[in-house]
Design a protein around this motif. Structure first.
Motif, short mmCIF file in Angstrom:
data_model
loop_
_atom_site.label_atom_id
_atom_site.label_comp_id
_atom_site.label_asym_id
_atom_site.label_seq_id
_atom_site.Cartn_x
_atom_site.Cartn_y
_atom_site.Cartn_z
N CYS A 1 -29.46 22.00 26.82
CA CYS A 1 -28.52 21.94 27.95
C CYS A 1 -27.40 22.97 27.84
N SER A 2 -27.55 23.93 26.95
CA SER A 2 -26.54 25.00 26.81
C SER A 2 -27.27 26.34 26.76
N ARG A 3 -26.69 27.31 27.40
CA ARG A 3 -27.24 28.67 27.32
C ARG A 3 -26.08 29.67 27.34
N ALA A 4 -26.41 30.91 27.02
CA ALA A 4 -25.41 31.98 27.11
C ALA A 4 -25.05 32.18 28.58
N VAL A 5 -23.82 32.62 28.83
CA VAL A 5 -23.43 32.89 30.22
C VAL A 5 -23.67 34.36 30.54
N ASN A 6 -23.87 34.61 31.81
CA ASN A 6 -24.03 35.99 32.28
C ASN A 6 -22.67 36.54 32.71
N ALA A 7 -22.60 37.85 32.80
CA ALA A 7 -21.35 38.50 33.21
C ALA A 7 -20.87 37.93 34.54
N GLY A 8 -19.60 37.58 34.61
CA GLY A 8 -19.02 37.09 35.86
C GLY A 8 -19.16 35.59 36.06
N GLU A 9 -19.93 34.91 35.21
CA GLU A 9 -20.07 33.46 35.36
C GLU A 9 -18.85 32.74 34.78
N GLU A 10 -18.65 31.50 35.27
CA GLU A 10 -17.54 30.70 34.76
C GLU A 10 -17.82 30.25 33.34
N LEU A 11 -16.73 29.83 32.68
CA LEU A 11 -16.79 29.45 31.27
C LEU A 11 -17.85 28.37 30.98
N ARG A 12 -17.96 27.39 31.88
CA ARG A 12 -18.88 26.28 31.62
C ARG A 12 -20.20 26.43 32.40
N ALA A 13 -20.45 27.63 32.89
CA ALA A 13 -21.69 27.87 33.64
C ALA A 13 -22.93 27.70 32.77
N GLY A 14 -22.79 27.81 31.47
CA GLY A 14 -23.93 27.70 30.58
C GLY A 14 -24.33 26.26 30.27
N ARG A 15 -23.63 25.32 30.84
CA ARG A 15 -23.99 23.91 30.66
C ARG A 15 -24.77 23.42 31.87
N TRP A 16 -25.91 22.78 31.68
CA TRP A 16 -26.71 22.16 32.77
C TRP A 16 -26.77 23.12 33.95
N TRP A 17 -27.15 24.35 33.67
CA TRP A 17 -27.08 25.41 34.67
C TRP A 17 -28.03 25.20 35.83
N TRP A 18 -29.01 24.32 35.67
CA TRP A 18 -29.97 24.08 36.76
C TRP A 18 -29.40 23.13 37.81
N GLU A 19 -28.26 22.48 37.52
CA GLU A 19 -27.69 21.53 38.48
C GLU A 19 -26.89 22.28 39.54
N VAL A 20 -27.11 21.89 40.81
CA VAL A 20 -26.33 22.54 41.86
C VAL A 20 -25.13 21.69 42.25
N ASP A 21 -25.21 20.38 42.00
CA ASP A 21 -24.10 19.52 42.42
C ASP A 21 -23.51 18.73 41.25
N GLY A 22 -23.73 19.20 40.04
CA GLY A 22 -23.16 18.52 38.88
C GLY A 22 -21.73 18.97 38.64
N ASP A 23 -20.98 18.21 37.84
CA ASP A 23 -19.59 18.58 37.58
C ASP A 23 -19.41 19.23 36.21
N LYS A 24 -20.55 19.51 35.52
CA LYS A 24 -20.50 20.19 34.22
C LYS A 24 -19.73 19.37 33.19
N GLU A 25 -19.73 18.06 33.37
CA GLU A 25 -19.08 17.19 32.40
C GLU A 25 -20.07 16.14 31.92
N CYS A 26 -19.95 15.74 30.66
CA CYS A 26 -20.92 14.80 30.10
C CYS A 26 -20.48 13.34 30.23
#
Ligand code: SF4
Length: 236
Positions: free
Chosen positions: A185-210
């Motif tokens: 559930c964690s990956r490296a972020v790409n340039a320009g992505e937000e800090l927590r974009a690497g968490r559950w990146w496949w979710e479109v409506d998630g809040d990036k919180e566990c």
């Protein structure tokens, strides 16, 4: 008003002694808390959660931090019976199927694991910072039992502290990660992505919180409750 991290940490350890703990996943902020405590000559309890899906590098960090600071680290684990029930019903990678199932996995592997520990303490410190994400922007430095000594630190403050005090750094930061949780559930972020974009990146409506720091609300809370009752009904 926010107080300096050193002052808050010292106050917490002196006030609560063994009824206080640092809870960390060994991202930079959490390891900084351990470093500050060590520099101040404090020896708080240190606790981490091994969800069973951590990257090998996090397990290496537990050993590295233990060796560096000479402080024991208690490793909390989820209830095996709950994990077994959950994975047999929904599959080992249930978090890919829906936000609700992802939150269920986080509840079983993380939130409930911490909840079982919390009666042992009156206060605990975490590495939350306001700049990490929108939901975190309004975090108070002291929120009931939860203390966030670094709440007003910027990312620059974190980097400066790590460099100045040679704090052990989780190896995945060098691979482009900006936030590190479970391996799937964690990956490296790409340039320009937000800090927590690497968490559950496949979710479109998630809040990036566990759910460790912010409880789900509304419809999601009710959906999660139903799933959770299904999984832990016989173990609660
Ligand atoms: Fe499960 Fe992923 Fe949450 Fe870890 S981060 S507890 S694997 S959903």
């Amino acid at each position: 008003m926010d107080r300096p991290a050193e002052q808050v940490l010292r106050w917490a350890v002196e006030t609560y002694a063994q009824r206080f703990a640092i809870v960390t996943s060994f991202q930079k902020e959490g390891t900084i808390l351990v470093d500050i405590a060590s520099r101040l000559g404090l020896a708080p309890r240190i606790v981490t959660i091994d969800t069973g899906r951590l990257p090998a590098e996090t397990l290496q960090m537990i050993v590295a931090v233990q060796e560096r600071y000479g402080l024991p680290i208690a490793v909390l684990k989820p209830a095996e019976s709950e994990v077994e029930t959950m994975t047999s019903r929904f599959g080992a990678d249930l978090f890919r199927d829906s936000v609700a199932q992802r939150k269920l996995c986080c509840q079983v592997r993380k939130v409930r694991t911490l909840d079982r520990f919390l009666p042992e303490v009156d206060a605990y410190a975490v590495g939350l910072r306001r700049g990490q994400s929108e939901p975190r922007d309004s975090v108070a430095q002291i929120d009931g039992a939860k203390i966030s000594p670094l709440v007003d630190w910027t990312a620059g403050d974190v980097e400066a502290y790590v460099a100045k005090h040679n704090v052990p750094v989780h190896p995945l930061y060098a691979q482009g990660y900006t936030t590190i949780g479970c391996a799937p559930c964690s990956r490296a972020v790409n340039a320009g992505e937000e800090l927590r974009a690497g968490r559950w990146w496949w979710e479109v409506d998630g809040d990036k919180e566990c759910g460790l720091h912010f409880s789900p609300e509304g419809k999601m809370e009710r959906t999660l409750d139903v799933l959770l009752r299904d999984v832990i009904g016989t173990h609660a």
